[in-house]
Design an enzyme around this catalytic site. Structure first.
Site, mmCIF file in Angstrom:
data_model
loop_
_atom_site.group_PDB
_atom_site.id
_atom_site.type_symbol
_atom_site.label_atom_id
_atom_site.label_comp_id
_atom_site.label_asym_id
_atom_site.label_seq_id
_atom_site.Cartn_x
_atom_site.Cartn_y
_atom_site.Cartn_z
ATOM 1 N N ASP A 29 -70.481 -50.950 23.118
ATOM 2 C CA ASP A 29 -71.590 -50.782 22.173
ATOM 3 C C ASP A 29 -72.923 -50.771 22.911
ATOM 4 O O ASP A 29 -73.037 -51.260 24.043
ATOM 5 C CB ASP A 29 -71.569 -51.877 21.102
ATOM 6 C CG ASP A 29 -71.682 -53.284 21.670
ATOM 7 O OD1 ASP A 29 -71.108 -53.550 22.748
ATOM 8 O OD2 ASP A 29 -72.352 -54.130 21.058
ATOM 9 N N GLU A 79 -70.595 -56.455 21.707
ATOM 10 C CA GLU A 79 -71.251 -57.436 22.571
ATOM 11 C C GLU A 79 -72.711 -57.642 22.203
ATOM 12 O O GLU A 79 -73.235 -58.758 22.313
ATOM 13 C CB GLU A 79 -71.126 -56.983 24.027
ATOM 14 C CG GLU A 79 -71.592 -58.014 25.051
ATOM 15 C CD GLU A 79 -73.076 -57.921 25.407
ATOM 16 O OE1 GLU A 79 -73.583 -58.828 26.088
ATOM 17 O OE2 GLU A 79 -73.735 -56.938 24.999
#
Length: 409
Positions: free
Chosen positions: A98, A163
């Site tokens: 991400d 994350e």
């Protein structure tokens, strides 16, 4: 005859165009969490799976975390395995898929979702955070596969979701639902570092994010006597919380900066016009606290600040914690730290030292699970900034160091 590592070095040196190709592919998918207005990582991870298969990495496993907030209903976590001579200990290279939003688009000189190469750098959102580490880990593994080199121990490339906003659908999900790791495993997270590659992160400050809501009474701007100004109380509270830096005032030179920080950050809109006193006010705090202080101690002081503001202004205050993490340190003499330091020295000649950081990584969750993990990379730290870039030499350097670890662990 060239040594095995010479062949690895030659492979990585010849792979720059392929590294750029993979960075370009990954950047084209805005893998934003729903908190940031996105649909998660599935398209990006699906493309990554196809790329890996096409390049000979065929042992792939997916662990999808359910998330009803995205249209696919899942947040994918992917593992690629390179079998080693010994499976009793695994070498993990862990990156996240991400990214964060681009921020103010006018500050970008290029399209953030299209990689642009210039002066030995690649520009684009995510190219450094965390695709530099992701791509470096892949090409380290490929340098072994393509040269017929069996690593001493099994290598696992782990690509996690989520994350950037808390890891609930990434490493936390995996730790809660799977038994992937052994306490002896070598776990490296190439998601932070310095421009020389001279620091190995073994500890993180305790992390506390706050979203603070102040509740007063809305009224006309000319009649503050008839209302309760939530914005005024919120400003006072933000200053009191910031002043906790003088309460939790110890220093630890392992960290940069070497002290605890309590910083007001995001401010949410309250009233739309100037001449209304707001009855509701919301602001956020990003607190990074030295590990010598527990979050329980911090919360007690926060409670005292809130009580004082409530009494002074006649407001009520509540807050949530979007993130709250505290973790032990990885010992500086843990095998993962020692082996990584040896690899850095052998490949680059740099004598890396252990440090602590204020930023949060997935390392904290691993350490809380009793696993020794370290964070390392050679990078300029342009993460989350406009015109984020990665230096191609750094990407290749990281791949070489990680390949050395794979061959010698």
């Amino acid at each position: 005859m060239a040594s095995a590592f010479d062949r690895v070095t030659d492979f990585i040196a010849a792979s720059r165009s392929d590294m750029i190709e993979l960075e370009t592919l990954l950047t084209s998918f805005p893998a934003l969490a729903p908190e940031n207005g996105g649909q998660g990582e599935l398209e990006k991870v699906t493309a990554l799976e196809s790329w890996l298969m096409a390049h000979g990495v065929t042992r792939l496993e997916r662990f999808d975390a359910p998330d009803s907030r995205v249209s696919s209903g899942i947040r994918p976590n992917l593992i690629a395995t390179i079998p080693g001579a010994d499976d009793s200990v695994r070498v993990w290279i862990m990156a996240h898929t991400d990214v964060v939003p681009v921020g103010e688009l006018s500050l970008w000189r290029t399209d953030p979702w299209k990689v642009v190469e210039k002066d030995g750098k690649l520009y684009g959102r995510g190219v450094e955070d965390n695709q530099q580490g992701l791509v470096a880990g892949i090409f380290a593994a490929l340098s072994l596969l393509k040269n017929g080199i069996t690593p001493a121990h099994t290598v696992k490339l782990l690509f996690v979701a989520d994350e950037e906003v808390g890891s609930d659908y990434g490493i936390k999900y995996l730790l809660q639902t799977q038994k992937l790791f052994k306490s002896e495993d070598i776990i490296i997270i190439p998601d932070g570092g310095d421009s020389q590659g001279a620091t190995i992160e073994v500890a993180e400050k305790n992390l506390l994010w706050m979203r603070v809501s102040v509740h007063g009474k809305q009224t006309h701007g000319s009649r503050p006597d008839e209302g309760v100004n939530a914005a005024l109380a919120g400003c006072d509270l933000a200053l009191r919380l910031n002043a906790l830096e003088t309460v939790f005032d110890k220093r630890d030179e392992l960290f940069e900066p070497p002290y605890s920080t309590f910083q007001p950050t995001k401010k949410e809109a309250n009233v739309p016009n100037i001449n209304t006193i707001p009855g509701e006010d919301v602001f956020c705090m990003d607190c990074r606290i030295l590990p010598c202080y527990s979050l329980a101690q911090v919360r007690a002081e926060i409670g005292a600040c809130i009580a004082a503001v409530e009494k002074k202004y006649g407001v009520t205050v509540s807050y949530t914690e979007p993130q709250a993490v505290e973790s032990p340190a990885t010992p500086a003499d843990a095998p993962v730290a020692v082996k990584l330091a040896a690899a850095i020295k052998a490949v680059t000649g740099v004598s890396a030292r252990p440090i602590g950081i204020g930023g949060g990584t997935v390392g904290a969750y691993l350490r809380n699970a009793g696993l020794n993990a370290v964070v390392w990379s050679r990078m300029d730290e342009t993460a989350h900034q406009p015109n984020e870039y990665t230096v191609l030499d750094n990407l290749a350097n990281d791949a070489l160091v990680l390949a050395y670890v794979m061959m010698n662990s």
